[in-house]
Design a protein around this motif. Structure first.
Motif, PDB file in Angstrom:
ATOM      1  N   GLY A   1       0.799  -1.214   0.000  1.00  0.00           N
ATOM      2  CA  GLY A   1       0.000   0.000   0.000  1.00  0.00           C
ATOM      3  C   GLY A   1       0.828   1.258   0.000  1.00  0.00           C
ATOM      4  N   GLY A   2       2.143   1.125   0.161  1.00  0.00           N
ATOM      5  CA  GLY A   2       2.977   2.318   0.184  1.00  0.00           C
ATOM      6  C   GLY A   2       2.904   3.113  -1.099  1.00  0.00           C
ATOM      7  N   THR A   3       2.778   2.426  -2.227  1.00  0.00           N
ATOM      8  CA  THR A   3       2.695   3.120  -3.503  1.00  0.00           C
ATOM      9  C   THR A   3       1.361   3.812  -3.696  1.00  0.00           C
ATOM     10  N   GLN A   4       0.388   3.515  -2.850  1.00  0.00           N
ATOM     11  CA  GLN A   4      -0.907   4.171  -2.971  1.00  0.00           C
ATOM     12  C   GLN A   4      -0.976   5.440  -2.125  1.00  0.00           C
ATOM     13  N   GLY A   5       0.029   5.668  -1.260  1.00  0.00           N
ATOM     14  CA  GLY A   5       0.038   6.854  -0.435  1.00  0.00           C
ATOM     15  C   GLY A   5      -1.041   6.871   0.621  1.00  0.00           C
ATOM     16  N   ARG A   6      -1.459   5.689   1.085  1.00  0.00           N
ATOM     17  CA  ARG A   6      -2.550   5.611   2.044  1.00  0.00           C
ATOM     18  C   ARG A   6      -2.037   5.507   3.465  1.00  0.00           C
ATOM     19  N   ASP A   7      -2.900   5.867   4.402  1.00  0.00           N
ATOM     20  CA  ASP A   7      -2.640   5.644   5.817  1.00  0.00           C
ATOM     21  C   ASP A   7      -2.592   4.138   6.045  1.00  0.00           C
ATOM     22  N   PRO A   8      -1.506   3.590   6.617  1.00  0.00           N
ATOM     23  CA  PRO A   8      -1.409   2.145   6.808  1.00  0.00           C
ATOM     24  C   PRO A   8      -2.568   1.556   7.608  1.00  0.00           C
ATOM     25  N   SER A   9      -3.206   2.370   8.446  1.00  0.00           N
ATOM     26  CA  SER A   9      -4.324   1.853   9.237  1.00  0.00           C
ATOM     27  C   SER A   9      -5.615   1.753   8.442  1.00  0.00           C
ATOM     28  N   ASP A  10      -5.607   2.326   7.241  1.00  0.00           N
ATOM     29  CA  ASP A  10      -6.800   2.317   6.394  1.00  0.00           C
ATOM     30  C   ASP A  10      -6.712   1.144   5.436  1.00  0.00           C
ATOM     31  N   ARG A  11      -7.647   0.221   5.527  1.00  0.00           N
ATOM     32  CA  ARG A  11      -7.611  -0.976   4.694  1.00  0.00           C
ATOM     33  C   ARG A  11      -8.116  -0.725   3.287  1.00  0.00           C
ATOM     34  N   ALA A  12      -8.835   0.365   3.071  1.00  0.00           N
ATOM     35  CA  ALA A  12      -9.438   0.622   1.770  1.00  0.00           C
ATOM     36  C   ALA A  12      -8.377   0.643   0.675  1.00  0.00           C
ATOM     37  N   LYS A  13      -8.737   0.106  -0.480  1.00  0.00           N
ATOM     38  CA  LYS A  13      -7.837   0.071  -1.624  1.00  0.00           C
ATOM     39  C   LYS A  13      -8.203   1.192  -2.599  1.00  0.00           C
ATOM     40  N   SER A  14      -7.364   1.381  -3.601  1.00  0.00           N
ATOM     41  CA  SER A  14      -7.629   2.391  -4.614  1.00  0.00           C
ATOM     42  C   SER A  14      -8.669   1.874  -5.615  1.00  0.00           C
ATOM     43  N   GLU A  15      -9.248   2.821  -6.361  1.00  0.00           N
ATOM     44  CA  GLU A  15     -10.170   2.429  -7.428  1.00  0.00           C
ATOM     45  C   GLU A  15      -9.476   1.521  -8.434  1.00  0.00           C
ATOM     46  N   GLY A  16      -8.213   1.848  -8.747  1.00  0.00           N
ATOM     47  CA  GLY A  16      -7.468   1.030  -9.696  1.00  0.00           C
ATOM     48  C   GLY A  16      -7.277  -0.390  -9.207  1.00  0.00           C
ATOM     49  N   TYR A  17      -7.041  -0.537  -7.896  1.00  0.00           N
ATOM     50  CA  TYR A  17      -6.884  -1.881  -7.331  1.00  0.00           C
ATOM     51  C   TYR A  17      -8.134  -2.705  -7.592  1.00  0.00           C
ATOM     52  N   TYR A  18      -9.299  -2.127  -7.283  1.00  0.00           N
ATOM     53  CA  TYR A  18     -10.547  -2.873  -7.467  1.00  0.00           C
ATOM     54  C   TYR A  18     -10.808  -3.150  -8.945  1.00  0.00           C
ATOM     55  N   TYR A  19     -10.703  -2.114  -9.752  1.00  0.00           N
ATOM     56  CA  TYR A  19     -11.050  -2.257 -11.160  1.00  0.00           C
ATOM     57  C   TYR A  19     -10.182  -3.305 -11.853  1.00  0.00           C
ATOM     58  N   TYR A  20      -8.854  -3.164 -11.737  1.00  0.00           N
ATOM     59  CA  TYR A  20      -7.976  -4.051 -12.499  1.00  0.00           C
ATOM     60  C   TYR A  20      -7.951  -5.467 -11.936  1.00  0.00           C
ATOM     61  N   ASN A  21      -8.046  -5.628 -10.624  1.00  0.00           N
ATOM     62  CA  ASN A  21      -8.123  -6.987 -10.088  1.00  0.00           C
ATOM     63  C   ASN A  21      -9.355  -7.706 -10.593  1.00  0.00           C
ATOM     64  N   ILE A  22     -10.483  -7.013 -10.635  1.00  0.00           N
ATOM     65  CA  ILE A  22     -11.741  -7.629 -11.070  1.00  0.00           C
ATOM     66  C   ILE A  22     -11.747  -7.868 -12.570  1.00  0.00           C
ATOM     67  N   ARG A  23     -11.327  -6.863 -13.325  1.00  0.00           N
ATOM     68  CA  ARG A  23     -11.286  -7.014 -14.785  1.00  0.00           C
ATOM     69  C   ARG A  23     -10.297  -8.077 -15.225  1.00  0.00           C
ATOM     70  N   ASN A  24      -9.093  -8.052 -14.640  1.00  0.00           N
ATOM     71  CA  ASN A  24      -8.001  -8.881 -15.153  1.00  0.00           C
ATOM     72  C   ASN A  24      -8.160 -10.350 -14.816  1.00  0.00           C
ATOM     73  N   ARG A  25      -8.948 -10.669 -13.815  1.00  0.00           N
ATOM     74  CA  ARG A  25      -9.277 -12.074 -13.563  1.00  0.00           C
ATOM     75  C   ARG A  25      -9.891 -12.690 -14.812  1.00  0.00           C
ATOM     76  N   LEU A  26     -10.817 -11.991 -15.443  1.00  0.00           N
ATOM     77  CA  LEU A  26     -11.468 -12.515 -16.646  1.00  0.00           C
ATOM     78  C   LEU A  26     -10.556 -12.422 -17.862  1.00  0.00           C
ATOM     79  N   MET A  27      -9.680 -11.426 -17.895  1.00  0.00           N
ATOM     80  CA  MET A  27      -8.711 -11.369 -18.986  1.00  0.00           C
ATOM     81  C   MET A  27      -7.775 -12.573 -18.933  1.00  0.00           C
ATOM     82  N   PHE A  28      -7.309 -12.913 -17.726  1.00  0.00           N
ATOM     83  CA  PHE A  28      -6.447 -14.083 -17.565  1.00  0.00           C
ATOM     84  C   PHE A  28      -7.158 -15.342 -18.051  1.00  0.00           C
TER      85      PHE A  28
END
Length: 329
Positions: free
Chosen positions: A215-242
């Motif tokens: 999460g360091g590359t996302q610039g987030r507070d380490p205590s915050d579990r929330a991910k970036s929009e890109g994390y959600y979008y590409y993980n979900i999309r790329n599963r089907l691409m794979f």
């Protein structure tokens, strides 16, 4: 070591992490060369990366746009190989590795030039973040090897994390590098599969330890579990691409049917608190990921005879004295 080591790092708005992490690693490891690929985020960031490269003697590849992780790795690897690198060490900006760990990886690569080697990767708290992972062919879930007991005898393919990965030049050229279609996430799962397809191997070297401040590359507070929009979008999309790139039509259809269930699991990696303030942000990213993934899988799906899936105890990733990792692509 006889093989010249080239460290390849893809940067996107992470010059502070390069200063803190990459400079420390390079000072200890003393590689033959370092290549930083700067995916353009802003001109102020570009200037900061230029200054770091000049200060430390790093090679810099200045991308005109954001090439994504896979495209950035490919650009960095080609520069490193052209300058004489024989072992490529891929390293995230938020990761560090010791000289001793690198020596352990390179010792193994000396006699096995068609094998990709990953260290055991710890998080900032010292807990195991990665020491081998699987993707299950029945539904596309990715899980650490420690969780195999919950899915015994199910067909699976192993993969290695791209957060810290040693790739000999022979293997890199045989595979053709990373697939830039993924942009972010799942490209290491895809690369691992293509290593096997060209007759190579995947090995986790347990005595080699790296640290990844997730999460360091996302610039987030380490205590915050929330991910970036890109994390959600590409993980979900790329599963089907794979799936479309590697599985037969029947498996692709099954993964597609489970797209929303898989998306829910990805969203929950960011915790439930994120839905209390601005729920439309993660939910919107998930909707777009499912929509685009389905489009890609319908357009790209092709019947082909997949290689036999690795079963428990069969050849595949050699995890030496490992107990599993998170295995989130």
């Amino acid at each position: 070591m006889d093989a010249a080591l080239g460290v390849v790092v893809v940067n996107y708005a992470s010059s502070a992490l390069l200063r803190a992490n990459l400079s420390e690693t390079v000072r200890e490891v003393e590689p033959a060369l370092v290549v930083v690929v700067d995916n353009l985020s802003s001109w102020s960031e570009r200037i900061a990366v230029r200054a770091l490269a000049a200060e430390h003697g790093w090679e810099i590849v200045e991308a005109e746009t954001n090439l994504g992780f896979g495209g950035g790795v490919n650009a960095g690897a080609e520069r490193a190989l052209s300058l004489g690198a024989q072992d490529l060490l891929l390293l995230n900006p938020d990761a560090t590795i010791s000289a001793e760990a690198v020596r352990a990886l390179q010792r193994r690569a000396t006699s096995s030039r068609m094998t990709a080697f990953a260290p055991t990767i710890l998080d900032g708290a010292g807990k195991i973040w990665f020491d081998g992972a699987d993707v299950y062919l029945s539904d596309g879930r990715t899980m650490g090897v420690r969780r195999r007991s919950s899915r015994q005898d199910e067909a699976r393919w192993e993969w290695l994390s791209g957060a810290c990965l040693l790739i000999p030049d022979m293997l890199w050229r045989a595979t053709g590098g990373f697939d830039h279609d993924y942009f972010l996430y799942w490209e290491d799962v895809d690369f691992s599969r293509r290593v096997i397809d060209v007759g190579g191997d995947l090995v986790v070297v347990s005595e080699a330890i790296a640290v990844h401040d997730e999460g360091g590359t996302q610039g987030r507070d380490p205590s915050d579990r929330a991910k970036s929009e890109g994390y959600y979008y590409y993980n979900i999309r790329n599963r089907l691409m794979f799936a479309a790139k590697h599985l037969d039509d029947e498996d692709v259809h099954r993964w597609r049917r489970g797209a929303w269930a898989s998306a829910r699991e990805v969203l929950l990696r960011g915790g439930r608190r994120q839905f209390l303030s601005k729920p439309w942000i993660p939910l919107g990213a998930a909707f777009r990921g499912v929509r685009d993934g389905r489009r890609i899988s319908r357009r790209s799906s092709r019947a082909f005879t997949a290689r036999p899936a690795t079963q428990s105890g069969a050849p595949g990733v050699q995890c030496e004295e490992t107990s599993g990792g998170q295995g989130e692509s």
